[in-house]
Design a protein around this motif. Structure first.
Motif, PDB file in Angstrom:
ATOM      1  N   SER A  82       1.296  15.247   3.072  1.00  0.00           N
ATOM      2  CA  SER A  82       0.979  13.983   3.734  1.00  0.00           C
ATOM      3  C   SER A  82      -0.141  14.120   4.765  1.00  0.00           C
ATOM      4  CB  SER A  82       2.231  13.415   4.413  1.00  0.00           C
ATOM      5  OG  SER A  82       2.701  14.304   5.399  1.00  0.00           O
ATOM      6  N   GLU A  83      -0.455  15.337   5.166  1.00  0.00           N
ATOM      7  CA  GLU A  83      -1.549  15.542   6.111  1.00  0.00           C
ATOM      8  C   GLU A  83      -2.920  15.405   5.453  1.00  0.00           C
ATOM      9  OE1 GLU A  83      -1.574  16.117   9.571  1.00  0.00           O
ATOM     10  OE2 GLU A  83       0.479  15.411   9.354  1.00  0.00           O
ATOM     11  N   THR A  84      -2.968  15.543   4.131  1.00  0.00           N
ATOM     12  CA  THR A  84      -4.263  15.490   3.448  1.00  0.00           C
ATOM     13  C   THR A  84      -4.365  14.376   2.408  1.00  0.00           C
ATOM     14  OG1 THR A  84      -3.527  17.113   1.807  1.00  0.00           O
ATOM     15  CG2 THR A  84      -4.654  17.962   3.765  1.00  0.00           C
ATOM     16  N   ASP A  85      -3.255  13.761   2.040  1.00  0.00           N
ATOM     17  CA  ASP A  85      -3.240  12.726   1.002  1.00  0.00           C
ATOM     18  C   ASP A  85      -3.569  11.373   1.630  1.00  0.00           C
ATOM     19  OD1 ASP A  85      -2.562  10.850  -1.027  1.00  0.00           O
ATOM     20  OD2 ASP A  85      -1.146  12.285  -1.883  1.00  0.00           O
ATOM     21  N   THR A  86      -4.681  10.776   1.222  1.00  0.00           N
ATOM     22  CA  THR A  86      -5.148   9.516   1.807  1.00  0.00           C
ATOM     23  C   THR A  86      -4.319   8.310   1.381  1.00  0.00           C
ATOM     24  OG1 THR A  86      -6.755   9.239   0.021  1.00  0.00           O
ATOM     25  CG2 THR A  86      -7.511  10.355   2.022  1.00  0.00           C
ATOM     26  N   ARG A  87      -3.425   8.478   0.406  1.00  0.00           N
ATOM     27  CA  ARG A  87      -2.605   7.358  -0.065  1.00  0.00           C
ATOM     28  C   ARG A  87      -1.403   7.081   0.828  1.00  0.00           C
ATOM     29  NH1 ARG A  87      -1.100   9.564  -5.755  1.00  0.00           N
ATOM     30  NH2 ARG A  87      -0.678  11.321  -4.370  1.00  0.00           N
ATOM     31  N   CYS A  99       3.071  13.220  -3.709  1.00  0.00           N
ATOM     32  CA  CYS A  99       2.216  13.609  -2.590  1.00  0.00           C
ATOM     33  C   CYS A  99       2.620  15.021  -2.207  1.00  0.00           C
ATOM     34  CB  CYS A  99       2.415  12.650  -1.409  1.00  0.00           C
ATOM     35  SG  CYS A  99       1.734  13.276   0.146  1.00  0.00           S
ATOM     36  N   SER A 134       0.837  -1.188   0.000  1.00  0.00           N
ATOM     37  CA  SER A 134       0.000   0.000   0.000  1.00  0.00           C
ATOM     38  C   SER A 134       0.877   1.244   0.000  1.00  0.00           C
ATOM     39  CB  SER A 134      -0.909   0.004   1.240  1.00  0.00           C
ATOM     40  OG  SER A 134      -0.139   0.098   2.410  1.00  0.00           O
ATOM     41  N   ASP A 181       0.647   6.924   4.742  1.00  0.00           N
ATOM     42  CA  ASP A 181       0.472   6.643   6.163  1.00  0.00           C
ATOM     43  C   ASP A 181       0.803   7.926   6.922  1.00  0.00           C
ATOM     44  OD1 ASP A 181       0.841   5.949   8.858  1.00  0.00           O
ATOM     45  OD2 ASP A 181       1.615   3.956   8.341  1.00  0.00           O
ATOM     46  N   ARG A 182      -0.230   8.647   7.313  1.00  0.00           N
ATOM     47  CA  ARG A 182      -0.065   9.962   7.934  1.00  0.00           C
ATOM     48  C   ARG A 182       0.801   9.885   9.194  1.00  0.00           C
ATOM     49  NH1 ARG A 182      -5.321  11.596   8.416  1.00  0.00           N
ATOM     50  NH2 ARG A 182      -5.207  12.296   6.275  1.00  0.00           N
TER      51      ARG A 182
END
Length: 78
Positions: free
Chosen positions: A21-26, A18, A3, A28-29
């Motif tokens: 990373s705080e808003t990208d659902t792809r 990306c 993933s 692992d935040r």
């Protein structure tokens, strides 16, 4: 490799970016927070047999990579 951006880049053979990373659902935040990463670019390393690996660039700031940066990374690997 099951993933996230690495998997997407490797399995599709496409460049993946990306911007935040705080808003990208792809992504692992939580992992990005631990590593202090906000922007990522993944570029596949192509071989005659397909994708043989990839190179990723990371940055602490969101929206750190431009379309020009992505093009230049791609040219390095061509």
């Amino acid at each position: 490799m099951q993933s996230g951006l690495t998997a997407i880049c490797y399995t599709t053979g496409t460049i993946v970016r990306c911007d935040d990373s705080e808003t990208d659902t792809r992504v692992d935040r939580e992992a990005c927070r631990e590593l202090d990463i906000r922007s990522v670019v993944a570029v596949p390393l192509r071989t005659p047999l397909g994708v043989g690996g990839l190179i990723e660039a990371f940055e602490k700031q969101p929206y750190a990579f431009t379309d020009g940066d992505v093009r230049e990374l791609n040219l390095l690997l061509s």
